[in-house]
Design an enzyme around this catalytic site. Sequence first.
Site, PDB file in Angstrom:
ATOM      1  N   GLY A  60      20.477  -5.516  35.296  1.00 53.93           N
ATOM      2  CA  GLY A  60      20.557  -6.821  35.875  1.00 53.93           C
ATOM      3  C   GLY A  60      19.104  -7.663  36.175  1.00 53.93           C
ATOM      4  O   GLY A  60      18.826  -8.752  36.607  1.00 53.93           O
ATOM      5  N   GLU A 116       0.650  -1.404  -0.118  1.00 52.25           N
ATOM      6  CA  GLU A 116      -0.097   0.022   0.067  1.00 52.25           C
ATOM      7  C   GLU A 116       0.853   1.433  -0.106  1.00 52.25           C
ATOM      8  O   GLU A 116       2.056   1.197   0.693  1.00 52.25           O
ATOM      9  CB  GLU A 116      -0.991   0.029   1.105  1.00 52.25           C
ATOM     10  CG  GLU A 116      -2.239   0.793   1.240  1.00 52.25           C
ATOM     11  CD  GLU A 116      -3.056   0.685   2.293  1.00 52.25           C
ATOM     12  OE1 GLU A 116      -4.154   1.420   2.602  1.00 52.25           O
ATOM     13  OE2 GLU A 116      -2.277  -0.029   3.321  1.00 52.25           O
ATOM     14  N   CYS A 134      -5.895  -3.325   1.799  1.00 54.64           N
ATOM     15  CA  CYS A 134      -5.711  -3.644   3.414  1.00 54.64           C
ATOM     16  C   CYS A 134      -6.928  -3.824   4.099  1.00 54.64           C
ATOM     17  O   CYS A 134      -7.414  -4.872   4.054  1.00 54.64           O
ATOM     18  CB  CYS A 134      -5.102  -2.341   3.948  1.00 54.64           C
ATOM     19  SG  CYS A 134      -4.120  -2.584   5.364  1.00 54.64           S
ATOM     20  N   PRO A 193      21.234   0.968  29.762  1.00 58.10           N
ATOM     21  CA  PRO A 193      21.359   0.934  31.091  1.00 58.10           C
ATOM     22  C   PRO A 193      20.905  -0.419  31.617  1.00 58.10           C
ATOM     23  O   PRO A 193      19.600  -0.585  31.436  1.00 58.10           O
ATOM     24  CB  PRO A 193      20.464   2.063  31.689  1.00 58.10           C
ATOM     25  CG  PRO A 193      20.302   2.984  30.816  1.00 58.10           C
ATOM     26  CD  PRO A 193      20.229   2.378  29.488  1.00 58.10           C
TER      27      PRO A 193
END
Length: 681
Positions: A340, A45, A158, A337
Amino acid sequence: MGRKVTLATCSLNQWALDFDGNLATILKSIEVAKSRGAKYRLGPELEICFQVLRKLLESPITQDIICDVGMPIMHRNVRYNCRVLFLNRKILLIRPKMQMANDGNYRELRWFSPWNKLRQVEEYSLPRMLQEVTGQDTVPFGDCVLATKDTCIGSEICAELWSPRSPHIDMSLDGVEIITNSSASHHELRKAHYRVNLIKAATGKCGGIYLYANQKGCDGDRLYYDGCAMLAINGDVVARGAQFSLEDVEVVTATFDLEDVRSYRGESCHPHLDWNYTPCHRVKVDFSLSGDDDVYLPTHQPITWQFHTPEEEISLGPACWLWDYLRRSGQAGFLLPLSGGVDSSSTACIVYSMCVLICQAVRDGNDQVLEDVRRVVGDESYLPQEPRELCGRVFTTCYMDSDNSSEDTHHRAKELAAQIGSTHMNVNIELAVKGILGIFSMVTGKLPLFRANGGSARENLALQNIQARVRMVLAYLFAQLSLWAQGRPGGLLVLGSANVDESLTGYFTKYDCSSADINPIGGVSKTDLTSFLHYCAEHFQLHSLTGILAAPPTAELEPLTDGQVSQTDEADMGMTYAELSVMGRLRKISKCGPYSMFCKLIHTWKETLSPVQVAATVKRFFWRYSVNRHKMTTITPSYHAESYSPDDNRFDLRPFLYNTRWGLQFRCIDDQVSKMEEGED
């Protein structure tokens, strides 16, 4: 006249307004389609503009094949989303979209109008630049189909496939044998089967051949378009493209026997039932899709579609999205960053998965990927050998510890970074935090304390927020200058790692390290991320994830107790992540308010929580949701993984300022709880 046709559809990695790049991928797809014997090529599209259409018409590559491209067209001062079909420097017809996508991520009515003149066709006056090439003054414009010498082709665009009144039904009843769908359909977790089943059902109940083309890649937005170009006949898919791929151009072709359609419909379509449909307007073209002697041409047979698991989808979709964003941004890599915990570790694993995909693409001979990765790393001779080595080139992780950080999280972050090969740093933020508090104390004469040290709730929250925001400032500083410090060119994109559950309730500090350039997990729930890390631990052999998964989620913003974490996310929120995910989906997807959510959950949770406990949990959720709703206006642009997304500016258009007391709603809950308690007595 022959009876067998070879058709081509494609998935193209287009980029909004990059008309030169889009032209190149379109021409390449047409060239590949012709090399495989196709006489018709379908594209996604909204591919091009008029200037590009002229270049396509003039190109020798587009000769002797019907090309179907998408573009916006202004007709009688109204803008439409259109398909343009052309052959040998002549435009055959223009078919405007009739049903708009105007919910969820899409606001198509903001840009286009639907063509609401069913079965009506008008004359469209071509702009002068096209008249000079085609020799045509006007062409058919409207709800029409293309009749070749041997068959008939009709278009859906679509969203029309998803509509309860899809055009393919009436077209099929009127004898249109080939139906096409040019799409820009985005990826969502657990949704690939829906698209496939719609296409199989369309051809299963109506008969016929169906071609589906789709965008792929990141189009400079939150969405990832996931390809999956396919061809189907009479309820069976016979050829398909990849769902996740770094290929910019993927062409899928198949050969069909038109007599298979006619035989199927001869049994299933019964005109005597008076379907009450209006015949299609046919635009005739002196061209055949079939050859004169095709008896020995083999046809494609049904295939079984293998769907990815949700964990695989999380590994692949956001990784492809990140690669497109990186290679088009002009930056040299990512900075994350890495705490953990589950969230930042999930982001790290997605980047590692991206490196796996890049290395595989280079091994497979993808020259475009090799060219892009060399440009990203700033080395024209670079050849990525294996994912860990590439990860060290494009990915920097940093553990930002403070006095409140535990040795366990420090170790887990370092171990994961070593296993994936990222360039890892340890950055202590305590000096910056103390400096900011010193400025505050110098101005006010007061020094705030943590709750554990006798401070108030306001002091405690402010001290947590300072740490979180300092981490954001340092993340951007190191993203801009860490490569400079190493004598390398370029900067880094900062990655966020706030999951969708935390975003929905605002369980993060505004402008903290959840603020980033992009966030690959912002549309994924904690539950799915946990499953994803289990998958990564096995699939990528990242054994450090075992300890990360076993640890309780924590922000580590309050003082430790005997060196151990005393603060956990679930205790802070007052609900578990499992509960939060259920309530978040009820609010976001089912549009539940407090009372309707309570009414549902007293049944869902009846085995574990009493009505009083359900009421308290629902109230706590809605208070957190509404008091933090303003944070959604600043949330980092995130990969849209599913409709459970809190992104207000593009997807969730609800207010960001609520009355947090929810007076009437909470009273209804209390009244219902009282009635239930009286019934028990």
